[in-house]
Write a protein that holds these residues in place. Structure first.
Motif, mmCIF file in Angstrom:
data_model
loop_
_atom_site.group_PDB
_atom_site.id
_atom_site.type_symbol
_atom_site.label_atom_id
_atom_site.label_comp_id
_atom_site.label_asym_id
_atom_site.label_seq_id
_atom_site.Cartn_x
_atom_site.Cartn_y
_atom_site.Cartn_z
ATOM 1 N N ASP A 184 0.879 -1.181 0.000
ATOM 2 C CA ASP A 184 0.000 0.000 0.000
ATOM 3 C C ASP A 184 0.910 1.222 0.000
ATOM 4 N N ILE A 185 1.139 1.787 -1.164
ATOM 5 C CA ILE A 185 2.143 2.818 -1.332
ATOM 6 C C ILE A 185 1.510 4.199 -1.247
ATOM 7 N N ALA A 186 2.061 5.037 -0.356
ATOM 8 C CA ALA A 186 1.550 6.396 -0.197
ATOM 9 C C ALA A 186 1.648 7.150 -1.521
ATOM 10 N N ASP A 187 0.619 7.950 -1.820
ATOM 11 C CA ASP A 187 0.570 8.818 -3.005
ATOM 12 C C ASP A 187 0.424 8.062 -4.322
ATOM 13 N N ILE A 188 0.263 6.733 -4.269
ATOM 14 C CA ILE A 188 -0.020 5.959 -5.476
ATOM 15 C C ILE A 188 -1.404 5.342 -5.305
ATOM 16 N N ASN A 189 -2.305 5.632 -6.221
ATOM 17 C CA ASN A 189 -3.710 5.272 -6.032
ATOM 18 C C ASN A 189 -4.053 3.861 -6.489
ATOM 19 N N ALA A 221 -5.521 7.878 -12.559
ATOM 20 C CA ALA A 221 -4.628 8.835 -11.901
ATOM 21 C C ALA A 221 -3.274 8.213 -11.604
ATOM 22 N N ALA A 222 -3.270 6.928 -11.224
ATOM 23 C CA ALA A 222 -2.035 6.266 -10.787
ATOM 24 C C ALA A 222 -1.091 5.954 -11.937
ATOM 25 N N GLN A 223 -1.637 5.529 -13.087
ATOM 26 C CA GLN A 223 -0.773 5.129 -14.198
ATOM 27 C C GLN A 223 -0.086 6.365 -14.800
#
Length: 430
Positions: A77-82, A222-224
């Motif tokens: 669960d990586i911060a700032d990656i959705n 948003a993440a890609q």
């Protein structure tokens, strides 16, 4: 420093009046911005880390150890990656232990599938196989078939260097219901002057978006980092939703709330609405932004300045009446003057600030056309920023906003005349 604190307190006072409504808008936004759960599987050395770095950025590879959610499933669960990433373990164990691992993974997937909450489900598996090896073991085919009974699976043929599809056809024959994507995640140099560029990543993203539940697509987009055009589309869709909505969650309602603030604060309340729109756009386009809106608004004063400055003039003692900042309140008027002076970096008084008629519609009554025009310009600014391939890890939120603000100010100057034409048309009709 004391004066700076006063300005910060004043800015926060504005939002205390609108905080509850902002929170409601945030809750509504979050319902369609759920992080997708992506399960990674495949043998060691097939390029899973390289694939993830290429699509989502290097932060994930640097994240360190994940959190076990079952005996053979690790969550990152990586911060700032959705996105939430889950890595499977056990494929390379002996047959008995491998079976235990498979059962553990399927057990976790099945348990999550029973939940009524979409955020608990496993949404898609990327099963990675090296196309370069041209080899797939029977146990891998069994895993792919087993997992596809419980969740959508995309077989990702990594390290694809040629157009030969023979290996892909073998897998298609064995697993006809499974999607297959051929990719090369990073360029490969074969000889001194022979370089094969990355390819296939856009197709993998598109196939994944087709599979994901609707509530997770916006967060995945948003993440890609590959398809900027999808980010632009996502931002425009959100803008349209929140301009056309007949319900509570319409930007017009936020603007009307700003109208109810005391005279003097209303103008800055309208500025807050534009900052809130900017925050929404940055979020769906995957540009780092503070989740706390009050914190964001303090960081984004340069952005507010870039939107308003082209329409603020200084001409001696002239005044602009109702179109000017509404200084009718003895209590708030001086504070508004002081705040705008600080915002613009100028020493001004209420006798020599003039706002053009455009500002009457920007920070006066809500105007959909003006709002849409400015918001779309900001989407263009954000897309230019993304295409510049800035390394977000090397920039603070304030530095990112400074870059966006500078570019926004230039584009606002470019559209000034078209905005004034909208205003003239509206005034004529009224």
């Amino acid at each position: 420093m004391r004066e700076e604190t006063k300005q910060e307190d004043f800015w926060e006072d504005i939002f205390s009046e609108m905080k509850e409504e902002f929170n409601k808008f945030n809750e509504n936004f979050d319902k369609n911005f759920i992080k997708p759960n992506i399960v990674l599987s495949g043998k060691t050395g097939v390029g899973k880390s390289t694939l993830i770095n290429a699509i989502f950025g290097s932060k994930i590879a640097k994240a360190g150890e994940g959190k076990p959610v079952s005996q053979s499933l690790i969550k990152y669960d990586i911060a700032d990656i959705n996105v939430n990433l889950f890595d499977t373990k056990g494929l390379e164990l002996d047959p008995q232990e491998r079976e235990k691992s498979r059962n553990s993974i399927i057990g976790e997937i099945s348990k999550r599938a029973e939940s009524s909450k979409v955020e608990e489900h496993m949404h898609v598996m990327w099963y990675c196989i090296s196309n370069e090896s041209r080899r797939i073991e029977d146990v891998e085919l069994e895993w792919i078939k087993d997992f596809s009974n419980y969740m959508p699976v995309i077989v990702v043929l990594t390290q694809t260097l040629d157009i030969d599809e023979t290996f892909q056809r073998i897998i298609e024959k064995e697993c006809p219901e499974v999607k297959i994507c051929r990719v090369l995640a990073e360029e490969r140099k074969l000889f001194e002057n022979v370089i094969i560029p990355p390819h296939g990543l856009k197709n993998l993203i598109s196939e994944t978006m087709n599979i994901l539940p609707d509530a997770t697509v916006r967060a995945f987009t948003a993440a890609q980092k590959i398809k900027v055009e999808e980010k632009i589309k996502s931002a425009k869709e959100l803008l349209k939703e929140r301009l056309d909505s007949k319900g509570s969650f319409n930007y017009k309602n936020l603007a009307h709330l700003a109208d109810t603030l005391p005279i003097g604060l209303d103008v800055l309340g309208k500025g807050a609405v534009y900052l809130y729109i900017a925050k929404d756009i940055m979020t769906v386009m995957g540009i780092p932004v503070s989740k706390n809106f009050i914190k964001f608004s303090k960081e984004a004063k340069s952005l507010l300045k870039s939107i308003l400055l082209p329409f603020i003039l200084f001409e001696g003692s002239k005044t602009a009446g109702k179109a000017a900042v509404k200084y009718g309140s003895e209590k708030f008027g001086p504070k508004v003057v002081a705040f705008i002076s600080k915002l613009l970096g100028k020493t001004i008084g209420k006798s020599n600030i003039i706002l053009s008629p455009v500002v009457g519609l920007i920070i006066g009554s809500f105007n959909r056309k003006v709002t849409e025009k400015i918001a779309n310009v900001f989407i263009d600014v954000c897309s230019d920023f993304l295409r510049s391939e800035q390394n977000f890890e090397e920039l603070s939120n304030e530095e990112i906003l400074d870059i966006l603000s500078k570019n926004m100010q230039e584009k606002m100057e470019d559209i000034k005349e078209s905005l004034e034409e909208i205003v003239e048309e509206e005034l004529t009709l009224s």
